[in-house]
Design a protein around this motif. Structure first.
Motif, PDB file in Angstrom:
ATOM      1  N   UNK A  95       0.818  -1.210   0.000  1.00 55.09           N
ATOM      2  CA  UNK A  95       0.000   0.000   0.000  1.00 55.09           C
ATOM      3  C   UNK A  95       0.854   1.264   0.000  1.00 55.09           C
ATOM      4  N   UNK A  96       2.003   1.229   0.691  1.00 56.80           N
ATOM      5  CA  UNK A  96       2.834   2.426   0.823  1.00 56.80           C
ATOM      6  C   UNK A  96       3.756   2.649  -0.367  1.00 56.80           C
ATOM      7  N   UNK A  97       3.985   1.635  -1.177  1.00 50.67           N
ATOM      8  CA  UNK A  97       4.932   1.780  -2.285  1.00 50.67           C
ATOM      9  C   UNK A  97       4.264   1.505  -3.631  1.00 50.67           C
ATOM     10  N   UNK A  98       3.859   0.258  -3.865  1.00 53.70           N
ATOM     11  CA  UNK A  98       3.340  -0.116  -5.182  1.00 53.70           C
ATOM     12  C   UNK A  98       2.063   0.649  -5.534  1.00 53.70           C
ATOM     13  N   UNK A  99       1.162   0.791  -4.557  1.00 53.41           N
ATOM     14  CA  UNK A  99      -0.114   1.442  -4.831  1.00 53.41           C
ATOM     15  C   UNK A  99       0.027   2.945  -5.079  1.00 53.41           C
ATOM     16  N   UNK A 100       1.162   3.513  -4.725  1.00 51.62           N
ATOM     17  CA  UNK A 100       1.387   4.939  -4.974  1.00 51.62           C
ATOM     18  C   UNK A 100       1.855   5.197  -6.406  1.00 51.62           C
ATOM     19  N   UNK A 101       2.321   4.164  -7.098  1.00 56.04           N
ATOM     20  CA  UNK A 101       2.936   4.378  -8.418  1.00 56.04           C
ATOM     21  C   UNK A 101       1.926   4.862  -9.461  1.00 56.04           C
ATOM     22  N   UNK A 102       0.774   4.181  -9.690  1.00 50.21           N
ATOM     23  CA  UNK A 102      -0.128   4.649 -10.757  1.00 50.21           C
ATOM     24  C   UNK A 102      -0.658   6.068 -10.565  1.00 50.21           C
ATOM     25  N   UNK A 103      -1.175   6.451  -9.359  1.00 49.84           N
ATOM     26  CA  UNK A 103      -1.636   7.835  -9.218  1.00 49.84           C
ATOM     27  C   UNK A 103      -0.512   8.859  -9.403  1.00 49.84           C
ATOM     28  N   UNK A 104       0.688   8.519  -8.923  1.00 51.09           N
ATOM     29  CA  UNK A 104       1.794   9.467  -9.039  1.00 51.09           C
ATOM     30  C   UNK A 104       2.198   9.666 -10.502  1.00 51.09           C
ATOM     31  N   UNK A 105       2.196   8.596 -11.290  1.00 43.91           N
ATOM     32  CA  UNK A 105       2.526   8.722 -12.707  1.00 43.91           C
ATOM     33  C   UNK A 105       1.498   9.592 -13.424  1.00 43.91           C
ATOM     34  N   UNK A 106       0.215   9.448 -13.060  1.00 42.16           N
ATOM     35  CA  UNK A 106      -0.815  10.298 -13.660  1.00 42.16           C
ATOM     36  C   UNK A 106      -0.583  11.768 -13.299  1.00 42.16           C
ATOM     37  N   UNK A 107      -0.169  12.028 -12.063  1.00 40.67           N
ATOM     38  CA  UNK A 107       0.147  13.410 -11.685  1.00 40.67           C
ATOM     39  C   UNK A 107       1.323  13.949 -12.482  1.00 40.67           C
ATOM     40  N   UNK A 108       2.332  13.110 -12.710  1.00 42.85           N
ATOM     41  CA  UNK A 108       3.471  13.552 -13.519  1.00 42.85           C
ATOM     42  C   UNK A 108       3.030  13.901 -14.941  1.00 42.85           C
ATOM     43  N   UNK A 109       2.065  13.144 -15.471  1.00 42.10           N
ATOM     44  CA  UNK A 109       1.633  13.374 -16.846  1.00 42.10           C
ATOM     45  C   UNK A 109       0.852  14.669 -17.005  1.00 42.10           C
ATOM     46  N   UNK A 110       0.161  15.120 -15.949  1.00 41.08           N
ATOM     47  CA  UNK A 110      -0.586  16.378 -16.044  1.00 41.08           C
ATOM     48  C   UNK A 110       0.107  17.502 -15.284  1.00 41.08           C
ATOM     49  N   UNK A 111       1.384  17.310 -14.934  1.00 39.66           N
ATOM     50  CA  UNK A 111       2.087  18.301 -14.109  1.00 39.66           C
ATOM     51  C   UNK A 111       2.204  19.660 -14.792  1.00 39.66           C
TER      52      UNK A 111
END
Length: 343
Positions: free
Chosen positions: A129-145
């Motif tokens: 939950x603290x590592x793997x589950x953070x990857x998809x939302x964070x990548x989406x944030x990078x794409x709309x940064x």
């Protein structure tokens, strides 16, 4: 849990993450996030304990709310722009979409679910939950940064660092401390997202490495409370020492791995003439430093009253190569920072 069922759920986690990371379409990205959420729920409840059921319920309700807001924002964008492409969000939907993704990540003030959920699940599930589950939302944030609101990221980043430090001060449960640590680190990542996405990605990678090392240490020590950590020296002095250093690395002390992202973020904020934000985030990080140092003190400078006089250092019977590599990376990446940033 049946190993075949566990393998199926872990495969679904990987598939959901892959779909989100490889999609250029908002609907596909949303589907990948939903697969991720639904695959994690059975893993959370593999131990049929009321606290685990409660944690899974809270996680599901929060993620469902964030997913509904995200899908609503994507529909508005499709109505206005006539397309579902991730790289062309409208200004109207960017703020609501960012808030939905940040709710999935557990950023303050949408953070209330994260400490309670982490406290109710096992250490292995907490690591996912603290590592793997953070990857998809964070990548989406990078794409709309490039379209994200700077004021929103700065305010939420400062709030997350402050709440991450403030909330962790009075905790005695390791999983809740790691939850507030995660909130604080995500605040550091978000505050610089609009100004320097590459630096945010660098910080996120190091956060993942350090958090993985800390959870693996807790798993090998079988420790979920501070009182259990204080007795770990007689069980495994070497592992206890590296755990103490990983904590100091999470705190951001030089010359450990956690220091360069904080230094580079402060330098970037100063370069952008954001002196007040740089000052506030440094002051707020002192709260986080306090509870890390308190954990370090319990590990290194306290001994349980029932310690024995044995001089034999007991180590795990099966050396864990992955654990050794992750721990080494969590402690010694500072000299490699210039090379990493130049690649």
């Amino acid at each position: 849990m049946n190993p075949l069922a566990m393998m199926m759920f872990l495969t679904s986690l990987a598939i959901g993450t892959t779909i989100t990371l490889s999609s250029h379409h908002w609907l596909l990205a949303w589907i990948g996030l939903e697969i991720n959420t639904l695959a994690l729920l059975p893993i959370m409840t593999k131990t049929p304990h009321p606290r685990a059921i409660e944690a899974a319920t809270k996680y599901f309700l929060t993620q469902a709310t964030a997913s509904a807001l995200m899908l609503f924002s994507c529909l508005i964008n499709a109505m206005q722009a006539g397309e579902w492409d991730i790289n062309t969000p409208s200004n109207l939907m960017t703020n609501s979409l960012s808030i939905a993704i940040m709710m999935k990540l557990g950023l303050a003030p949408m953070h209330f679910w994260l400490p309670e959920v982490l406290q109710g699940i096992s250490l292995v599930t907490g690591l996912i939950l603290s590592t793997w589950q953070k990857i998809p939302p964070m990548i989406l944030l990078f794409q709309i940064s490039h379209n994200i609101n700077l004021s929103l990221t700065v305010i939420l980043g400062l709030t997350s660092v402050l709440i991450g430090g403030w909330g962790g001060i009075g905790q005695t449960q390791i999983r809740k401390i790691m939850a507030f640590s995660s909130i604080g680190h995500l605040g550091w990542i978000i505050i610089i997202l609009k100004l320097n996405p590459q630096l945010s990605l660098f910080n996120f990678i190091l956060y993942t490495i350090m958090t993985t090392a800390m959870f693996l240490s807790m798993i090998m020590l079988s420790a979920t409370k501070m009182s259990q950590i204080s007795t770990s020296w007689t069980k495994n002095p070497t592992l206890t020492t590296t755990t103490m250093l990983v904590l100091l690395s999470l705190a951001g002390l030089p010359p450990l791995t956690g220091f360069p992202p904080k230094l580079l973020i402060i330098m970037e904020l100063i370069k952008q003439n954001m002196f007040i934000s740089a000052t506030l985030i440094m002051l707020a990080s002192l709260l986080t430093l306090f509870f890390y140092l308190r954990l370090t003190y319990i590990i290194a400078l306290t001994l349980s009253p029932n310690t024995h006089n044995s001089t034999i250092w007991r180590t795990p019977t099966k050396p864990w190569l992955v654990f050794s590599i992750i721990n080494t990376m969590a402690l010694t990446l500072l000299p490699l920072t210039p090379a990493i940033l130049l690649t």
